[in-house]
Scaffold this motif. Structure first.
Motif, PDB file in Angstrom:
ATOM      1  N   GLU A 133       0.851  -1.195   0.000  1.00  0.00           N
ATOM      2  CA  GLU A 133       0.000   0.000   0.000  1.00  0.00           C
ATOM      3  C   GLU A 133       0.883   1.239   0.000  1.00  0.00           C
ATOM      4  O   GLU A 133       1.880   1.298   0.710  1.00  0.00           O
ATOM      5  N   THR A 134       0.498   2.218  -0.802  1.00  0.00           N
ATOM      6  CA  THR A 134       1.227   3.491  -0.784  1.00  0.00           C
ATOM      7  C   THR A 134       0.834   4.273   0.466  1.00  0.00           C
ATOM      8  O   THR A 134      -0.222   4.024   1.061  1.00  0.00           O
ATOM      9  N   GLU A 135       1.682   5.220   0.839  1.00  0.00           N
ATOM     10  CA  GLU A 135       1.465   6.029   2.038  1.00  0.00           C
ATOM     11  C   GLU A 135       1.892   7.462   1.743  1.00  0.00           C
ATOM     12  O   GLU A 135       2.614   7.705   0.772  1.00  0.00           O
ATOM     13  N   PRO A 136       1.511   8.395   2.602  1.00  0.00           N
ATOM     14  CA  PRO A 136       2.052   9.750   2.455  1.00  0.00           C
ATOM     15  C   PRO A 136       3.578   9.704   2.531  1.00  0.00           C
ATOM     16  O   PRO A 136       4.151   8.908   3.289  1.00  0.00           O
TER      17      PRO A 136
ATOM     18  N   GLY B 223      -1.977   0.402 -10.398  1.00  0.00           N
ATOM     19  CA  GLY B 223      -2.071   1.503  -9.439  1.00  0.00           C
ATOM     20  C   GLY B 223      -1.228   2.689  -9.854  1.00  0.00           C
ATOM     21  O   GLY B 223      -0.929   2.870 -11.034  1.00  0.00           O
ATOM     22  N   GLU B 224      -0.866   3.500  -8.856  1.00  0.00           N
ATOM     23  CA  GLU B 224       0.013   4.644  -9.093  1.00  0.00           C
ATOM     24  C   GLU B 224       0.826   4.883  -7.833  1.00  0.00           C
ATOM     25  O   GLU B 224       0.371   4.631  -6.718  1.00  0.00           O
TER      26      GLU B 224
ATOM     27  N   ALA C 241       2.204   7.871  -1.903  1.00  0.00           N
ATOM     28  CA  ALA C 241       0.861   7.951  -2.479  1.00  0.00           C
ATOM     29  C   ALA C 241       0.793   9.050  -3.536  1.00  0.00           C
ATOM     30  O   ALA C 241       1.299  10.158  -3.329  1.00  0.00           O
ATOM     31  N   GLY C 242       0.155   8.748  -4.650  1.00  0.00           N
ATOM     32  CA  GLY C 242      -0.022   9.702  -5.730  1.00  0.00           C
ATOM     33  C   GLY C 242      -1.258  10.557  -5.535  1.00  0.00           C
ATOM     34  O   GLY C 242      -1.839  10.622  -4.446  1.00  0.00           O
ATOM     35  N   ALA C 243      -1.712  11.188  -6.606  1.00  0.00           N
ATOM     36  CA  ALA C 243      -2.849  12.110  -6.563  1.00  0.00           C
ATOM     37  C   ALA C 243      -4.138  11.428  -6.089  1.00  0.00           C
ATOM     38  O   ALA C 243      -4.985  12.059  -5.466  1.00  0.00           O
TER      39      ALA C 243
END
Length: 155
Positions: A54-57, A78-79, A135-137
């Motif tokens: 999972e992406t994160e800030p 994903g991105e 995390a992206g947009a």
């Protein structure tokens, strides 16, 4: 650091190190739809990890680097964006895990951001520090990516 899109790989090939081009061709041709997350040996390239993190800030992610391996990162789904910084611009090493060839650094305010979407890749050499899984947009999300660890002495 080298970044691009595998849709245009043939146009990049004369500009890439031969081994990196070979690895990118193999990654692009890999059947990710029928492969589970895990480690795969890519003949002539090294070990590829397929993962679904999972992406994160960005403030939650750490700047990392390697000394024995080149990372070839390929986004499947994903991105994400990855912060990048030359090793000599880092403020210093914070933690070393040499048995994993993993070193963490204090970053700087002027990291370059590389935005990845499916099909895009980025190659990080030992001189290139990177802050993955930002995390992206669209915000936090589970992505799917492949990371090939190419031994430096194989290039």
């Amino acid at each position: 650091m080298i970044a691009g899109d595998t849709a245009w790989l043939e146009e990049y090939e004369n500009q890439l190190p031969k081994k990196i081009g070979e690895c990118l061709r193999k990654v692009r041709g890999f059947d990710f739809d029928h492969a589970e997350d895990g480690k795969y040996e890519i003949e002539g390239c090294g070990t590829m990890s397929i993962e679904s993190p999972e992406t994160e800030p960005a403030v939650m992610r750490r700047l990392e680097g390697h000394r024995k391996y080149i990372d070839v990162v390929y986004l499947i789904r994903g991105e994400e964006w990855i912060g990048c910084l030359p090793r000599h611009d880092a403020r210093g090493e914070k933690e070393a895990l040499p048995e994993r060839d993993l070193y963490f650094y204090e970053g700087a305010d002027d990291e370059t951001k590389v935005y990845l979407r499916p099909g895009r890749f980025v190659v990080f050499f030992p001189e290139d520090l990177h802050r993955p899984l930002c995390a992206g947009a669209a915000g936090r999300m589970t992505i799917r990516k492949a990371v090939v660890k190419v031994p430096v002495d194989a290039v």
